[in-house]
Scaffold this motif. Structure first.
Motif, PDB file in Angstrom:
ATOM      1  N   ALA A  95       0.848  -1.177   0.000  1.00 25.53           N
ATOM      2  CA  ALA A  95       0.000   0.000   0.000  1.00 25.53           C
ATOM      3  C   ALA A  95       0.889   1.234   0.000  1.00 25.53           C
ATOM      4  N   ILE A  96       0.286   2.368  -0.304  1.00 25.60           N
ATOM      5  CA  ILE A  96       1.016   3.634  -0.296  1.00 25.60           C
ATOM      6  C   ILE A  96       0.489   4.474   0.865  1.00 25.60           C
ATOM      7  N   VAL A  97       1.396   4.959   1.699  1.00 25.54           N
ATOM      8  CA  VAL A  97       1.023   5.846   2.801  1.00 25.54           C
ATOM      9  C   VAL A  97       1.547   7.240   2.482  1.00 25.54           C
ATOM     10  N   GLN A  98       0.715   8.241   2.749  1.00 26.80           N
ATOM     11  CA  GLN A  98       1.170   9.625   2.590  1.00 26.80           C
ATOM     12  C   GLN A  98       1.851  10.051   3.886  1.00 26.80           C
ATOM     13  N   THR A  99       3.115  10.402   3.818  1.00 23.25           N
ATOM     14  CA  THR A  99       3.843  10.861   5.000  1.00 23.25           C
ATOM     15  C   THR A  99       4.305  12.298   4.769  1.00 23.25           C
ATOM     16  N   ASN A 100       4.888  12.897   5.801  1.00 24.56           N
ATOM     17  CA  ASN A 100       5.422  14.261   5.658  1.00 24.56           C
ATOM     18  C   ASN A 100       6.496  14.300   4.586  1.00 24.56           C
ATOM     19  N   ALA A 101       7.172  13.176   4.369  1.00 22.51           N
ATOM     20  CA  ALA A 101       8.258  13.120   3.388  1.00 22.51           C
ATOM     21  C   ALA A 101       7.769  12.659   2.020  1.00 22.51           C
ATOM     22  N   ALA A 105       5.909   3.505  -0.133  1.00 22.47           N
ATOM     23  CA  ALA A 105       5.378   2.155  -0.298  1.00 22.47           C
ATOM     24  C   ALA A 105       5.664   1.341   0.958  1.00 22.47           C
ATOM     25  N   VAL A 106       4.648   0.653   1.468  1.00 11.60           N
ATOM     26  CA  VAL A 106       4.823  -0.174   2.665  1.00 11.60           C
ATOM     27  C   VAL A 106       4.168  -1.531   2.435  1.00 11.60           C
ATOM     28  N   THR A 107       4.470  -2.462   3.320  1.00 11.36           N
ATOM     29  CA  THR A 107       3.815  -3.764   3.285  1.00 11.36           C
ATOM     30  C   THR A 107       2.816  -3.844   4.437  1.00 11.36           C
ATOM     31  N   VAL A 108       1.590  -4.221   4.127  1.00 11.50           N
ATOM     32  CA  VAL A 108       0.539  -4.316   5.137  1.00 11.50           C
ATOM     33  C   VAL A 108       0.716  -5.621   5.915  1.00 11.50           C
ATOM     34  N   LEU A 109       0.719  -5.509   7.266  1.00 15.92           N
ATOM     35  CA  LEU A 109       0.869  -6.702   8.101  1.00 15.92           C
ATOM     36  C   LEU A 109      -0.476  -7.145   8.682  1.00 15.92           C
ATOM     37  N   LYS A 110      -1.232  -6.170   9.215  1.00 15.14           N
ATOM     38  CA  LYS A 110      -2.465  -6.503   9.923  1.00 15.14           C
ATOM     39  C   LYS A 110      -3.436  -5.335   9.769  1.00 15.14           C
ATOM     40  N   VAL A 111      -4.687  -5.641   9.478  1.00 17.26           N
ATOM     41  CA  VAL A 111      -5.680  -4.585   9.270  1.00 17.26           C
ATOM     42  C   VAL A 111      -6.702  -4.624  10.398  1.00 17.26           C
TER      43      VAL A 111
END
Ligand code: ZN
Length: 159
Positions: A95-101, A105-111
């Protein structure tokens, strides 16, 4: 014209983790446009492009240290679900997370109901990567592009 620092390069690519089938490719779609010498792409791939010219097609294997770096343990973080917008979140998926930087791209572990546990390591961290590259176009960058550190116009930033 041969690729050097501060050149604008338009290219197609496909990438695979070494020993696995490719799961990401621009062939048949939109090519990528970058400015060399400004960390627009991973260092190992940029190094392999130096000296190439329009029409060149080549393959290169980039070790993880020259790609997305080593995988670091303990980079798990709990992120509010709202930061993911409407993305479909599946454990093990990306998934893609919007951060301050910027986007990341991250890997989802648990929802969970309102939070998501993610691994902040780049999905390709710790992996040696194999690229198939076709150089479509090379030009010298304009001074303004060099100052900004990115490409203007087609395939770049419009502003
Ligand atoms: Zn700009």
């Amino acid at each position: 014209m041969n690729i050097d620092k501060n050149h604008v390069v338009r290219f197609h690519y496909s990438v695979a983790v070494v020993g696995q089938p490719s799961n990401e490719s621009s062939f048949g779609g939109e090519p990528v446009t970058i400015l060399t010498g400004h960390r627009n792409i991973i260092p190992g791939l940029e190094a392999a492009m130096m000296g190439r010219a329009k029409g060149d097609r080549f393959e290169v294997t980039v070790p993880s240290a020259e790609a997305y770096g080593a995988r670091e343990e303990g980079r798990v973080q709990r992120v509010p679900k709202k930061h993911f917008g409407k993305q479909r979140l599946v454990p093990g998926g990306q998934a893609i997370v919007q951060t301050n930087a910027g986007a990341r791209a991250v890997t989802v572990l648990k929802v969970g109901l309102s939070v998501v546990d993610v691994d902040l390591n780049h999905p390709m961290a710790g992996q040696d990567l194999h690229f198939d590259i076709e150089i479509l176009d090379v030009r010298e960058a304009a001074k303004e592009e060099v100052d900004h550190g990115h490409v203007h116009g087609e395939g770049g930033v419009e502003h």
